[in-house]
Each structure stands twice: as structure tokens, then as C-alpha cells.
Design a protein around this motif. Structure first.
Motif, PDB file in Angstrom:
ATOM      1  N   GLN A 304      11.853   0.414   4.313  1.00  0.00           N
ATOM      2  CA  GLN A 304      12.326   0.559   2.743  1.00  0.00           C
ATOM      3  C   GLN A 304      14.389   1.129   3.063  1.00  0.00           C
ATOM      4  OE1 GLN A 304      10.248   2.080  -0.947  1.00  0.00           O
ATOM      5  NE2 GLN A 304      10.696   0.316  -1.374  1.00  0.00           N
ATOM      6  N   PHE A 305      15.318   0.215   3.636  1.00  0.00           N
ATOM      7  CA  PHE A 305      16.689   1.297   3.222  1.00  0.00           C
ATOM      8  C   PHE A 305      17.055   0.992   1.892  1.00  0.00           C
ATOM      9  CE2 PHE A 305      15.447  -1.644   7.089  1.00  0.00           C
ATOM     10  CZ  PHE A 305      16.423  -1.226   8.007  1.00  0.00           C
ATOM     11  N   ILE A 306      18.009   2.029   1.592  1.00  0.00           N
ATOM     12  CA  ILE A 306      18.776   2.300   0.746  1.00  0.00           C
ATOM     13  C   ILE A 306      17.741   2.809  -0.487  1.00  0.00           C
ATOM     14  CG2 ILE A 306      19.936   0.659  -1.193  1.00  0.00           C
ATOM     15  CD1 ILE A 306      20.890   0.379   0.934  1.00  0.00           C
ATOM     16  N   LYS A 307      16.715   2.660  -0.521  1.00  0.00           N
ATOM     17  CA  LYS A 307      15.998   3.012  -2.231  1.00  0.00           C
ATOM     18  C   LYS A 307      15.726   4.310  -1.902  1.00  0.00           C
ATOM     19  CE  LYS A 307      14.421  -1.580  -3.395  1.00  0.00           C
ATOM     20  NZ  LYS A 307      13.527  -2.761  -3.142  1.00  0.00           N
ATOM     21  N   GLY A 308      15.766   4.800  -1.088  1.00  0.00           N
ATOM     22  CA  GLY A 308      15.043   6.368  -0.792  1.00  0.00           C
ATOM     23  C   GLY A 308      14.974   7.299  -0.887  1.00  0.00           C
ATOM     24  N   ALA A 309      16.092   7.170  -2.562  1.00  0.00           N
ATOM     25  CA  ALA A 309      16.043   7.922  -3.026  1.00  0.00           C
ATOM     26  C   ALA A 309      15.486   7.738  -4.785  1.00  0.00           C
ATOM     27  CB  ALA A 309      18.047   8.134  -4.051  1.00  0.00           C
ATOM     28  N   HIS A 310      14.618   6.744  -4.932  1.00  0.00           N
ATOM     29  CA  HIS A 310      14.121   6.253  -5.917  1.00  0.00           C
ATOM     30  C   HIS A 310      12.691   6.623  -5.825  1.00  0.00           C
ATOM     31  CE1 HIS A 310      17.451   4.679  -7.546  1.00  0.00           C
ATOM     32  NE2 HIS A 310      17.960   4.399  -6.576  1.00  0.00           N
ATOM     33  N   TYR A 311      11.451   6.572  -7.061  1.00  0.00           N
ATOM     34  CA  TYR A 311      10.080   7.122  -6.594  1.00  0.00           C
ATOM     35  C   TYR A 311       9.854   4.877  -6.782  1.00  0.00           C
ATOM     36  CZ  TYR A 311       5.396   7.448  -8.539  1.00  0.00           C
ATOM     37  OH  TYR A 311       3.955   6.727  -8.185  1.00  0.00           O
ATOM     38  N   THR A 312       8.584   4.799  -5.541  1.00  0.00           N
ATOM     39  CA  THR A 312       7.379   3.489  -5.974  1.00  0.00           C
ATOM     40  C   THR A 312       6.853   3.822  -6.184  1.00  0.00           C
ATOM     41  OG1 THR A 312       8.131   3.678  -3.721  1.00  0.00           O
ATOM     42  CG2 THR A 312      10.116   2.271  -5.266  1.00  0.00           C
ATOM     43  N   ALA A 313       5.654   3.685  -7.122  1.00  0.00           N
ATOM     44  CA  ALA A 313       4.469   3.822  -6.714  1.00  0.00           C
ATOM     45  C   ALA A 313       4.160   2.685  -5.262  1.00  0.00           C
ATOM     46  CB  ALA A 313       3.239   2.988  -7.923  1.00  0.00           C
ATOM     47  N   GLU A 314       4.561   1.804  -4.912  1.00  0.00           N
ATOM     48  CA  GLU A 314       3.900   0.953  -3.767  1.00  0.00           C
ATOM     49  C   GLU A 314       3.509   1.520  -2.873  1.00  0.00           C
ATOM     50  OE1 GLU A 314       8.076  -0.218  -4.560  1.00  0.00           O
ATOM     51  OE2 GLU A 314       6.301  -0.145  -5.438  1.00  0.00           O
ATOM     52  N   ARG A 315       5.025   3.284  -2.880  1.00  0.00           N
ATOM     53  CA  ARG A 315       4.792   4.187  -1.439  1.00  0.00           C
ATOM     54  C   ARG A 315       4.095   4.574  -1.508  1.00  0.00           C
ATOM     55  NH1 ARG A 315      11.038   6.706  -1.255  1.00  0.00           N
ATOM     56  NH2 ARG A 315      10.369   7.481  -3.383  1.00  0.00           N
ATOM     57  N   ASP A 316       3.681   5.269  -2.366  1.00  0.00           N
ATOM     58  CA  ASP A 316       2.901   6.154  -2.856  1.00  0.00           C
ATOM     59  C   ASP A 316       1.373   5.749  -2.598  1.00  0.00           C
ATOM     60  OD1 ASP A 316       4.288   7.876  -3.611  1.00  0.00           O
ATOM     61  OD2 ASP A 316       4.526   8.901  -5.476  1.00  0.00           O
ATOM     62  N   PHE A 317       1.204   4.449  -3.027  1.00  0.00           N
ATOM     63  CA  PHE A 317      -0.355   3.771  -2.909  1.00  0.00           C
ATOM     64  C   PHE A 317      -0.567   2.828  -1.704  1.00  0.00           C
ATOM     65  CE2 PHE A 317      -2.460  -0.536  -2.625  1.00  0.00           C
ATOM     66  CZ  PHE A 317      -4.065   0.379  -2.904  1.00  0.00           C
ATOM     67  N   LEU A 318       0.298   3.025  -1.317  1.00  0.00           N
ATOM     68  CA  LEU A 318       0.210   1.628   0.806  1.00  0.00           C
ATOM     69  C   LEU A 318       0.026   2.820   1.467  1.00  0.00           C
ATOM     70  CD1 LEU A 318       2.631  -1.493  -0.231  1.00  0.00           C
ATOM     71  CD2 LEU A 318      -0.432  -1.459   0.645  1.00  0.00           C
ATOM     72  N   GLY A 319       1.303   3.873   1.387  1.00  0.00           N
ATOM     73  CA  GLY A 319       1.644   4.869   2.115  1.00  0.00           C
ATOM     74  C   GLY A 319       0.179   5.638   2.464  1.00  0.00           C
ATOM     75  N   ALA A 320      -0.676   5.767   1.589  1.00  0.00           N
ATOM     76  CA  ALA A 320      -1.506   6.389   1.067  1.00  0.00           C
ATOM     77  C   ALA A 320      -2.909   5.843   2.070  1.00  0.00           C
ATOM     78  CB  ALA A 320      -2.138   6.843   0.083  1.00  0.00           C
ATOM     79  N   LEU A 321      -2.430   4.380   2.605  1.00  0.00           N
ATOM     80  CA  LEU A 321      -3.595   3.885   3.357  1.00  0.00           C
ATOM     81  C   LEU A 321      -3.411   4.262   4.709  1.00  0.00           C
ATOM     82  CD1 LEU A 321      -3.882   0.313   1.295  1.00  0.00           C
ATOM     83  CD2 LEU A 321      -5.033   2.883   1.386  1.00  0.00           C
TER      84      LEU A 321
END
Length: 439
Positions: A304-321
Motif C-alpha cells: 500500500q502506497f500513500i495510505k500508511g498513516a490510515h488504519y484499515t481493517a483489510e490490513r489487520d485481517f489479511l496481514g494476519a494470514l
């Protein structure tokens, strides 16, 4: 009771032998997509079985499609192309029974201590069904074909032939309590299954009096609202018969074209997919594909470019797989950072991670979220990025998102979708970003 059943059988037999036979209601159920020819074949098979057990077959003409006055089925079959085409071909009205009125009939309890004569109780909210001779009644109505036939045939209806199955079609034949003479109506040709090089003759109109007998009692035995619903649904089908036939021909042509294209599409390749445009849903669509990839047990990479300062649920969900590597780079959108040099440095780190994923050959899909924005502001050299994307492994899918996709990227892509903003609650209503919708 035995004498009564014998009398009923004998009365029906005498009337049939004399040519005074009932106009039948054919209750039909079928699997979705069943064609008209299969339905016609199933109805003929049911009639043939009826002829085989008719004790008067030697003296009376065989039962045929000429003896059917009406076709009955469940309301949810109102737009079944094969059933509509069958009714259109044989000039038969189609009566629809709302699903909640089909019910489940049960054999009545014996009243004299003997075995139950297989009399049929009333279907809920419909009408009483008279006790029948055991020779005429095979089983209590079930499913679609039997209760539909009995319901449309009216009060006191008989099941002349219970449910029979022929491939994907079920058929039951019901007899109204009182019935007119069949008359001299004949069908000189078979509109379904006739060789294409032989001209078709128009089938005569069905006996209107018989159709009225088969269907006219419906409103008297059902509540006014149910009768109106059924009549409205039935009328809509009849009024659109020509349109339904044209629709069937159109869908058949489309299916033929689809089948040809399917047969020609015989290879697979890794795709370069671009989601762009001013409308919402570019990243959302990409993460929909991400779920498919991880759901298949394939390996997914996300940068993800640009969006590093923003929380997203997809990052939490997919990143845990275990089969997903999720990298976020950036300090927010350009109007947040207001530091071009820092943005370029962050973009380079993100691209280095993305390039490593692409060139590794270890991933089935790599998502480059907001890469279009990075390229628009020249944070990365476009030719460098395009060279890596063109040289990707043959079966790797790469998804690029963000507004303002360049012409060169669109030209290189295999699949490009442009989201167009029509309405947005943030713009028109001042609704802020919400969990589950935006992040």
C-alpha cells in the motif's frame, strides 16, 4: 366404501369409453433450465403410463396432449423459459399457484377401521379434495406438480395420474370434479420435436369452456387477496406469451454465442489489472480478489502506497494470514505530508518491496494499492515500473489501483476498469468515512 369406489371407477370408465372424458390439468415441476422438448417428452410419458393402466384402452382412444386443458405450476416458475415455450407451442394456458398455497396434503385417516382409501384432505387454505378410488389415486400430493394440478383443477379434483418423474421433469394429471366433453379438438402436428424441414401447422385454440372449468373455481375457494395475486401472475404470463417466446429465442442465441467464446477461451495467463477512475471502489475491488486468492490457499502480496498513516481493517485481517505478506508505505496523502522529497523516498521503499515480490515468483497475486497516484506525481520513474510489470512471471496477477492511471499503463494492462462517481455521501451529504465501508 369398496362398492362406492367401484362405482366411481365404473362411472369414469363408462364416460371415457363413450367419448365423454375430462379435460386434464397437467401439474408440472422441473429443474431450472429444462427445455421445452424435455417437458413435452415428460408429459407424453405420463400420458403413456396412464394409457398403459387404462382398462378401456382397447375401446377408447388413448389419452394425448389434446386432452390437456391447462398447465399448472408454482408461482416461482413463472419465468421458466422451457415451461413457457412448452405452453406457447401447445397453446396451453399456464396457471400459477403461489408457493405458500401449495401446502402438503396428507392421506386421510380411515373412518371404518379399514385401511385408509388414500383419500386426500384439503390443501391448507385451498379446497376439499374428494376421496378417490385406490386405482385412481397413487399418493398424497407433494412437491409442485400434484398440489398445483389439484389446486387449479378446483374443488373435488381427482388425481388421475399421480406424480411421475421423467429425467428433470415431474408431471401429475388432475381431473376436475365435473368436466365437459372433450369434443373434436385435435392437434394435427407436434409443434415440439417436429423435423425442421417440415412446415408447422398452427395448433387450435384450447377449449375455453374446459379451461374455465379447470380454472374458474379458483377464486371461490381462495381468499380474495390470494385469488387476485394468482390471477394477476397468471394474466401476466399469458399476456407476455409472445414476448416470452422471443426472449427464449434471444437467450438461446446468447447462450450459443457464449458457448462459442467459452470454447475459444482455452488458456490462462497472469493478468495486469488496473482499477482507476474518480469513483469509489478501486481498492475495495482489489481486496475482493485478494480474498479469492487467499481463499484458494494461494500466496498474496500487498503493498500500500500513500495510505500508511490510515488504519484499515483489510490490513489487520489479511496481514494476519500465513499466506499473505502485507506491506504499508507512506505517511498519508500528499496534502497531509506536504513534503515531496519525503514522499519520493517513501515511494521508493514501497516500490523496492513490490519489485521483490513481483520478481520472486513466489506469489499468485500482488496488489499495488494507490500506485497510480505515485506515478501521477512522478514519485517513481514510470518506465522503470512498466518494465518490471511487463517482465512479471507468466502466471502472476498484478493489480494496480488509484486515480489517474496513465495511458501507458492502460495500454500495457490486460483488464482496465474505470470507476465513475455518480453519487457519494461524503460529497453530497457530508457523511464521514465509516467502519466497514471505507476502512
Amino acid at each position: 366404501m369398496t362398492r362406492e369406489r367401484t362405482h366411481l371407477c365404473g362411472d369414469l370408465a363408462r364416460r371415457v369409453a363413450a367419448g365423454d372424458r375430462p379435460r386434464l390439468v397437467a401439474g408440472i415441476g422441473c429443474r431450472r433450465g429444462t427445455d421445452a422438448a424435455s417437458i413435452a417428452e415428460a408429459v407424453r410419458a405420463a400420458l403413456a403410463s396412464l394409457n398403459a393402466r387404462d382398462a378401456n384402452a382397447a375401446t377408447a382412444r388413448p389419452w394425448s396432449l389434446d386432452d390437456i386443458a391447462t398447465v399448472a405450476t408454482a408461482a416461482f416458475k413463472a419465468h421458466e423459459p422451457g415451461l413457457l415455450a412448452f405452453c406457447d407451442a401447445y397453446r396451453l394456458p399456464l396457471r400459477l399457484v403461489p408457493e405458500h398455497l401449495l401446502g402438503t396434503a396428507r392421506p386421510s385417516a380411515p373412518t371404518d377401521g379399514t385401511a385408509a382409501p388414500q383419500a386426500l384432505h384439503a390443501l391448507p387454505a385451498l379446497h376439499a379434495v374428494q376421496a378417490l378410488p385406490a386405482a385412481l389415486v397413487r399418493r398424497a400430493p407433494a412437491g409442485v406438480c400434484e398440489p398445483s394440478a389439484l389446486h387449479v383443477a378446483g374443488p373435488g379434483a381427482h388425481l388421475l395420474a399421480g406424480k411421475s418423474r421423467h429425467r428433470d421433469v415431474t408431471v401429475a394429471l388432475a381431473v376436475p370434479a365435473s368436466f365437459p366433453r372433450t369434443g373434436d379438438r385435435t392437434m394435427h402436428d407436434d409443434p415440439i420435436g417436429k423435423p425442421e424441414n417440415e412446415p408447422r401447422q398452427a395448433s387450435p385454440e384450447p377449449d375455453r369452456a374446459a379451461a374455465a372449468t379447470a380454472s374458474g373455481t379458483h377464486a371461490a375457494d381462495v381468499g380474495e387477496a390470494d385469488a387476485a395475486d394468482a390471477a394477476s401472475a397468471s394474466g401476466a404470463v399469458h399476456g407476455a406469451a409472445a414476448g416470452d417466446a422471443a426472449h427464449l429465442r434471444m437467450t438461446q442465441r446468447r447462450k450459443a454465442g457464449f458457448d462459442r467464446k467459452q470454447a475459444a477461451a482455452d488458456r490462462e495467463k497472469g493478468l495486469l489489472i488496473v482499477n482507476t477512475g474518480t469513483g469509489k471502489g478501486k481498492s475495495t475491488a482489489a481486496f475482493g480478489m485478494a480474498l479469492r486468492v487467499v481463499g484458494h490457499g494461494m500466496r498474496l502480496g500487498v503493498v500500500q502506497f500513500i495510505k500508511g498513516a490510515h488504519y484499515t481493517a483489510e490490513r489487520d485481517f489479511l496481514g494476519a494470514l500465513p499466506n499473505c505478506d502485507f506491506v504499508t508505505m507512506g505517511d498519508g496523502y500528499t496534502w497531509h505530508t506536504q513534503d515531496r522529497d519525503a514522499d519520493i523516498a517513501t515511494a521508493r521503499k514501497g516500490w523496492d518491496a513490490a519489485r521483490a515480490m513481483i520478481e520472486s515468483g513466489a506469489y499468485a497475486m500482488v496488489i499495488l494499492d494507490e500506485l497510480n497516484t505515485v506515478l501521477k506525481y512522478d514519485y517513481l520513474p514510470q518506465e522503470e515500473v512498466l518494465a518490471v510489470l511487463r517482465a512479471r512471471p507468466p502466471m502472476l496477477h498484478v493489480v494496480v489501483t488509484g486515480r489517474h492511471a496513465s495511458d501507458a499503463l492502460v495500454e500495457a494492462a490486460d483488464l482496465v476498469t474505470e470507476m465513475r462517481a455518480v453519487k457519494h455521501p461524503y460529497r453530497e451529504q457530508g457523511v464521514k468515512a465509516q467502519r466497514g465501508v471505507e476502512f
